[in-house]
Design a protein around this motif. Structure first.
Motif, PDB file in Angstrom:
ATOM      1  N   THR A 114      77.062 -22.743  19.705  1.00  0.00           N
ATOM      2  CA  THR A 114      76.344 -23.653  20.604  1.00  0.00           C
ATOM      3  C   THR A 114      74.904 -23.845  20.143  1.00  0.00           C
ATOM      4  OG1 THR A 114      77.709 -22.909  22.467  1.00  0.00           O
ATOM      5  CG2 THR A 114      75.683 -24.074  23.005  1.00  0.00           C
ATOM      6  N   LEU A 115      74.281 -22.763  19.722  1.00  0.00           N
ATOM      7  CA  LEU A 115      72.878 -22.815  19.314  1.00  0.00           C
ATOM      8  C   LEU A 115      72.665 -23.568  18.004  1.00  0.00           C
ATOM      9  CD1 LEU A 115      71.771 -19.171  20.240  1.00  0.00           C
ATOM     10  CD2 LEU A 115      71.281 -21.278  21.496  1.00  0.00           C
ATOM     11  N   VAL A 116      73.621 -23.472  17.075  1.00  0.00           N
ATOM     12  CA  VAL A 116      73.424 -24.089  15.753  1.00  0.00           C
ATOM     13  C   VAL A 116      74.093 -25.454  15.627  1.00  0.00           C
ATOM     14  CG1 VAL A 116      73.228 -21.813  14.670  1.00  0.00           C
ATOM     15  CG2 VAL A 116      75.449 -22.976  14.681  1.00  0.00           C
ATOM     16  N   SER A 117      74.882 -25.868  16.634  1.00  0.00           N
ATOM     17  CA  SER A 117      75.569 -27.157  16.549  1.00  0.00           C
ATOM     18  C   SER A 117      74.618 -28.355  16.461  1.00  0.00           C
ATOM     19  CB  SER A 117      76.510 -27.333  17.745  1.00  0.00           C
ATOM     20  OG  SER A 117      77.649 -26.514  17.619  1.00  0.00           O
ATOM     21  N   PRO A 118      73.465 -28.354  17.154  1.00  0.00           N
ATOM     22  CA  PRO A 118      72.584 -29.524  17.058  1.00  0.00           C
ATOM     23  C   PRO A 118      72.133 -29.850  15.640  1.00  0.00           C
ATOM     24  CG  PRO A 118      71.957 -28.189  18.942  1.00  0.00           C
ATOM     25  CD  PRO A 118      72.981 -27.408  18.183  1.00  0.00           C
ATOM     26  N   ALA A 305      78.123 -30.546  22.691  1.00  0.00           N
ATOM     27  CA  ALA A 305      78.728 -30.702  24.016  1.00  0.00           C
ATOM     28  C   ALA A 305      79.968 -29.837  24.149  1.00  0.00           C
ATOM     29  CB  ALA A 305      79.075 -32.170  24.259  1.00  0.00           C
ATOM     30  N   PHE A 306      80.786 -29.814  23.094  1.00  0.00           N
ATOM     31  CA  PHE A 306      82.026 -29.053  23.166  1.00  0.00           C
ATOM     32  C   PHE A 306      81.745 -27.559  23.282  1.00  0.00           C
ATOM     33  CE2 PHE A 306      85.446 -26.618  21.237  1.00  0.00           C
ATOM     34  CZ  PHE A 306      86.535 -27.056  21.974  1.00  0.00           C
ATOM     35  N   PHE A 307      80.921 -27.019  22.403  1.00  0.00           N
ATOM     36  CA  PHE A 307      80.702 -25.572  22.422  1.00  0.00           C
ATOM     37  C   PHE A 307      79.882 -25.139  23.635  1.00  0.00           C
ATOM     38  CE2 PHE A 307      81.811 -25.816  17.827  1.00  0.00           C
ATOM     39  CZ  PHE A 307      82.853 -24.902  17.867  1.00  0.00           C
ATOM     40  N   ALA A 308      79.034 -26.021  24.169  1.00  0.00           N
ATOM     41  CA  ALA A 308      78.343 -25.695  25.413  1.00  0.00           C
ATOM     42  C   ALA A 308      79.347 -25.576  26.564  1.00  0.00           C
ATOM     43  CB  ALA A 308      77.296 -26.763  25.726  1.00  0.00           C
ATOM     44  N   THR A 309      80.368 -26.437  26.544  1.00  0.00           N
ATOM     45  CA  THR A 309      81.427 -26.371  27.552  1.00  0.00           C
ATOM     46  C   THR A 309      82.194 -25.060  27.452  1.00  0.00           C
ATOM     47  OG1 THR A 309      81.685 -28.768  27.418  1.00  0.00           O
ATOM     48  CG2 THR A 309      83.467 -27.546  28.454  1.00  0.00           C
ATOM     49  N   VAL A 310      82.556 -24.703  26.225  1.00  0.00           N
ATOM     50  CA  VAL A 310      83.290 -23.458  26.012  1.00  0.00           C
ATOM     51  C   VAL A 310      82.437 -22.263  26.437  1.00  0.00           C
ATOM     52  CG1 VAL A 310      84.535 -22.050  24.347  1.00  0.00           C
ATOM     53  CG2 VAL A 310      84.523 -24.521  24.103  1.00  0.00           C
TER      54      VAL A 310
END
Length: 471
Positions: A114-118, A305-310
């Motif tokens: 989530t932290l590195v996805s952006p 968005a996806f990993f924040a949801t997970v």
């Protein structure tokens, strides 16, 4: 127990229970198990197990929780009138500790992604990135960070911590997943993914039933948090006005919907990018999806968005798992909640760190061992509700509801006979696979039926105190 914490509202309980169930089991575990076990064949077996085992089993655990009004060790000791109940409760607490030990490791993976996805840090070499971060000191650090987030919520209790967070996070999970599912449907090449996921393949199921039933049943138990005492603990905070049958249906349907919805995001998306959905096992969510995200316009935004949801789903499940051992220390030993949270978290920090360093042990614990512990726990719950309590169980079922009165006796019959046979079959299936034994479908079914009848005779012919002569 008058000063015991409780839910502010019934809605809070339902959202917390759905959040406790609809975590990594739905979004991390469900898609790769579905993809690796025939797609639609796995889905249909999973749905049948949820309806036939999951719903009556969840209701049985809720009945135990509200009837006992305490956490597993004290509640089951009181309800069974035997030390056997205390040992079963301790087994349930151990199960939650085992599950949360590996769960927080995966939660750490999710947190990092989530932290590195952006910035798309893993887009270039997704396989190598996951391999480098999944086990080792980095994995230990993120496991501890995830565990700290979960512990901070449980630290503030049921009403001010768990309920408040669940009311925000669970709707967020559903809204973002719905948006991602709609977005996925607009991508080219998803038709094959929808066909694989939704078109029933009777030929595959007939040829692979024994290999599909085990993972499907294990997933159903895992995703509904059955057999670990988690739902028993949550129900212990309920008042008598709550309708247990209604809440059970809402929770089971909502949880299943979230799992199926996650599949509608992950599997078609992988097909659209030409990625084999069955590859990678536990790492499939990270490696395969990262490959897909890297090729999509705005992939960084979609990935975030996806990993924040997970991550939100993982946190809501993590707090439900942590609540059981923490509440046990509070209820049974009088330890203040905040101190209990710290003590349990320190233990989990150690066990999870060990799993963060050892891939082979992690895979065994997160798969076979977790499924085995949950199956044993659920079998014991059905024995208590269906063969020991019976009258008390029916009274608890009926409390707070008139609408479902006609279901009460069929439900008890299902819990008394159908569930024990099916769960014992699943247990035999798992143990036979572990031992490398070649038992066919008929052999395993025969063991399940004979074992259930024999145990029923032993339990129902003796008094509670005679069960282990341990009063």
């Amino acid at each position: 127990m008058s000063d015991r914490d409780s839910w502010i509202s019934n809605l809070g309980f339902v959202l917390a229970a759905v959040g406790g169930a609809a975590g990594l089991g739905n979004i991390w575990r469900f898609p790769w198990l579905t993809a690796g076990n025939g797609g639609s064949a796995f889905l249909i077996v999973y749905l049948l197990v949820v309806v036939g085992i999951g719903v009556p089993g969840l209701l049985a655990e809720f009945v135990l929780g509200r009837c006992g009004r305490q956490t597993p060790t004290a509640a089951l000791r009181s309800l069974t009138g035997s030390r056997w109940g205390s040992w079963l409760g301790a087994f349930n607490v151990l199960t939650t500790l085992v599950i949360l030990s590996f769960y927080s490791v995966v939660g750490g993976w999710i947190l990092r992604y989530t932290l590195v996805s952006p910035v798309g840090a893993y887009f270039g070499q997704p396989q190598q990135y996951f391999g480098a971060m999944s086990f080792g000191l980095d994995a230990v650090a993120f496991h501890l960070l995830f565990l700290g987030i979960v512990a901070a919520i449980v630290f503030f209790g049921v009403s001010h911590g768990i309920e408040r967070v669940s009311k925000v996070m669970l709707p967020g999970v559903v809204i973002i997943l719905l948006g991602l599912a709609v977005w996925t449907a607009t991508q080219p090449g998803t038709a094959a993914g929808y066909a694989f996921y939704l078109s029933f393949d009777a030929e595959y199921l007939a040829a692979n039933f024994l290999s599909v039933i085990g993972p499907a049943a294990g997933q159903a138990l895992f995703t509904l948090s059955l057999g670990a005492g988690v739902m028993l603990t949550y129900a212990s905070y309920l008042d008598d006005n709550a309708s247990l049958p209604r809440d059970t249906l809402v929770i089971a349907v909502s949880n299943t919907f979230i799992g199926v919805l996650a599949g509608l995001v992950v599997i078609p998306l992988l097909f659209s990018q030409g990625v084999d959905p069955g590859q990678g096992g536990p790492g499939a969510l990270f490696v395969a999806l990262a490959t897909a995200f890297a090729t999509l316009p705005g992939g960084e935004l979609v990935a975030t968005a996806f990993f924040a949801t997970v991550l939100m789903a993982a946190v809501t499940s993590g707090i439900s798992l942590l609540e059981t051992p923490v509440a046990t220390l509070v209820d049974s030993f009088g330890v203040p909640r905040r101190r209990a949270t710290v003590l349990v978290s320190v233990l989990l920090a150690a066990t999870g760190s060990g799993l963060s360093l050892t891939s082979s042990v992690f895979q065994f614990v997160s798969g076979t061992l977790a499924d085995l512990l949950l199956t044993v726990g659920l079998f014991a719950f059905t024995v208590i509700v269906g063969w020991l309590l019976r009258v008390e169980a029916l009274a608890e079922f009926r409390a707070g509801t008139d609408r479902f009165e006609w279901v009460a006796k069929p439900w008890l019959l299902t819990v008394s006979w159908v569930l024990p046979v099916v769960v014992l079959f699943l247990l035999t299936n798992t143990l036979a696979s572990l031992a490398g034994m070649s038992l066919g479908l008929g052999g395993r079914a025969l063991i399940a039926v004979v074992g259930t009848v024999a145990l029923a005779i032993v339990v129902r012919n003796g008094s509670r105190s005679d069960l282990l002569s341990s009063q």
